[in-house]
Design an enzyme around this catalytic site. Structure first.
Site, PDB file in Angstrom:
ATOM      1  N   TYR A 103       0.852  -1.185   0.000  1.00 36.16           N
ATOM      2  CA  TYR A 103       0.000   0.000   0.000  1.00 36.16           C
ATOM      3  C   TYR A 103       0.892   1.241   0.000  1.00 36.16           C
ATOM      4  CZ  TYR A 103      -3.233   3.640   1.313  1.00 36.16           C
ATOM      5  OH  TYR A 103      -3.961   4.795   1.317  1.00 36.16           O
ATOM      6  N   ASP A 107     -11.021  12.425  -1.076  1.00 32.21           N
ATOM      7  CA  ASP A 107      -9.679  12.681  -1.598  1.00 32.21           C
ATOM      8  C   ASP A 107      -9.597  13.644  -2.775  1.00 32.21           C
ATOM      9  OD1 ASP A 107      -9.694  10.530   0.122  1.00 32.21           O
ATOM     10  OD2 ASP A 107      -8.167   9.416  -0.950  1.00 32.21           O
ATOM     11  N   GLU A 115     -17.383   0.001  -3.539  1.00 34.10           N
ATOM     12  CA  GLU A 115     -16.893   1.184  -2.839  1.00 34.10           C
ATOM     13  C   GLU A 115     -17.744   2.410  -3.185  1.00 34.10           C
ATOM     14  OE1 GLU A 115     -12.556   3.426  -2.195  1.00 34.10           O
ATOM     15  OE2 GLU A 115     -12.784   1.826  -3.698  1.00 34.10           O
TER      16      GLU A 115
END
Length: 452
Positions: free
Chosen positions: A84, A172, A407
């Site tokens: 990640y 984001d 998501e």
């Protein structure tokens, strides 16, 4: 068994798959660690059927709380592969004197939904004695997290806290941040390689490389100042009083005060926080001309006149007057955000569908997110807009029924994007259908899904 019951069992299966013993990863591939507000939403889902797991979800997150009260946005699991970005080494948060001794974390936070989660766990608990002990344990930690916001993120003592990175908002690459980020010219960046695009999510569904350059620029600035808040405040080019962050905080203040009262604590300080933040949201973030709440750029000293679904989030906190709520509803129930009974869209997209930056499949630039819709569903109910609230609930169920636990979702086609088997989508689905299933006369069905 009804279709909703089958979906509820599927939602539990998603959470079981993502459960790692002490916390729940957001998804199997893209997000392997523990995320701050994800855990808050996930705990609400667990509260419908597994009290122990719900309590542990929050308890494990708060073990990584910083000494100044900040709850980091990522708690890194050192036992999973380092795939990640940005990972633990890149954050290098141990530079700060406030980091916990036994945990490695990021150096930013996220919207503080956790007091609301903890109260939900208590209210649904089958074992009230165990739940009371949980509240006794978590309450001082929650109090410290709220005090962090008011002590370190409200430099003008207005009752409005700021975010210093788009990731802190949870939104984001929202159009809200475009102008503020464009003013940043990233320089002297370390070499880095994104890993998100190698996890099966197409680039058109994710932030751009230019976005990431600015994200990393800000991260490097935080490291330069050893994550010292006062030093960051002086130099950081991105300081936003975010409507969503402050709305979630005000709602959490309210729920934290309820927890304090259950425990017999003096909650006058918490009540004053809630009132101060609600008043400030109305005084500074209400855009009368647009009929919505917009964010405020502290560096530019002006309102960010970009309307997204988070501009309706004060409904969740109870900040608007009934007159303001009506104006919010008029905007929310329009073609911009999918009008009631419009069969050409699902509600509620994150960004104005008639806006110039609308991208129906790109992360926070147009798709539907279940956590935002869950908050707006509750906010609409609070103000008596029952038809719209039920429509939002119906669309949450329909999107998941047709396309799975994704998501985020295309507001026009409904197609699911981003990660599949996404934990907060599953968790909040369980919350949305909890009352309906609990009120059924079919006791076998109730027990199968939510236990005795």
């Amino acid at each position: 068994m009804s279709n909703i019951s089958e979906l509820a069992l599927d939602a539990k299966a998603v959470l079981d798959k993502n459960w790692l013993g002490t916390y729940t990863r957001p998804s199997p591939r893209l997000y392997p660690h523990q995320w701050n507000w994800d855990s808050g939403f996930i705990a609400i889902g667990y509260s419908t059927y597994d009290q122990d797991r719900a309590q542990l979800e929050l308890t494990s997150l708060f073990k990584a709380q910083w000494k100044n009260g900040m709850v980091p946005h990522i708690v890194f699991n050192q036992k999973v592969p380092d795939d990640y970005f940005p990972g633990a080494k890149f954050w290098d948060s141990q530079r700060s004197e406030n980091t916990p001794e036994d945990y490695i974390t990021s150096g930013i936070t996220q919207p503080p939904i956790h007091a609301s989660s903890a109260l939900c766990i208590y209210e649904r608990a089958s074992d009230k004695e165990k739940a009371l002990k949980f509240l006794e344990h978590i309450y001082p930690k929650l109090l410290a997290s709220h005090r962090f916001f008011y002590n370190e993120r409200d430099p003008k003592n207005e009752g409005l806290v700021y975010i210093r990175h788009p990731w802190e908002s949870g939104l984001d690459n929202s159009p809200n941040w475009d102008n503020s980020l464009k003013k940043i010219t990233p320089q002297d960046l370390p070499e880095f390689k994104r890993k998100d695009l190698k996890k099966g999510v197409p680039s058109e569904q994710r932030p751009t490389d230019d976005d990431y350059n600015r994200y990393i620029y800000l991260l490097e600035l935080f490291k330069k100042h050893d994550y010292n808040e006062s030093d960051i405040l002086e130099e950081c080019p991105f300081l936003i009083q975010d409507t969503l962050m402050n709305s979630v905080l005000a709602k959490a203040d309210h729920d934290l005060a309820k927890i304090g009262k259950i425990l017999g604590e003096n909650v006058s300080e918490i009540i004053s926080w809630e009132e101060k933040t609600k008043n400030a949201i109305n005084r500074k973030l209400w855009h009368k001309g647009h009929g919505i709440y917009d964010d405020f750029d502290l560096k530019a000293d002006k309102m960010i006149e970009v309307d997204t679904a988070t501009g309706f989030s004060p409904l969740f906190s109870g900040a608007p007057s009934q007159n303001q709520a009506q104006k919010l509803y008029d905007y929310l129930d329009s073609k911009s955000f999918c009008k009631l009974h419009d069969n050409k869209c699902f509600s509620i997209p994150n960004y104005n569908m008639e806006g110039e930056y609308f991208e129906p499949l790109n992360y926070w630039r147009g798709p539907i997110w279940i956590n935002i819709n869950w908050m707006l569903h509750l906010g609409l109910l609070r103000y008596g807009f029952k038809d719209k609230a039920e429509s939002v609930k119906a669309d949450i169920i329909e999107l998941i029924r047709r396309f799975g636990f994704h998501e985020y979702f295309d507001p026009i086609k409904g197609i699911g994007y981003g990660s599949s088997n996404f934990s907060w989508t599953a968790a909040l689905f369980l919350d949305v259908v909890y009352e309906e299933i609990s009120n059924t006369s079919d006791k076998h069905r109730q027990n199968l899904i939510f236990g005795e």
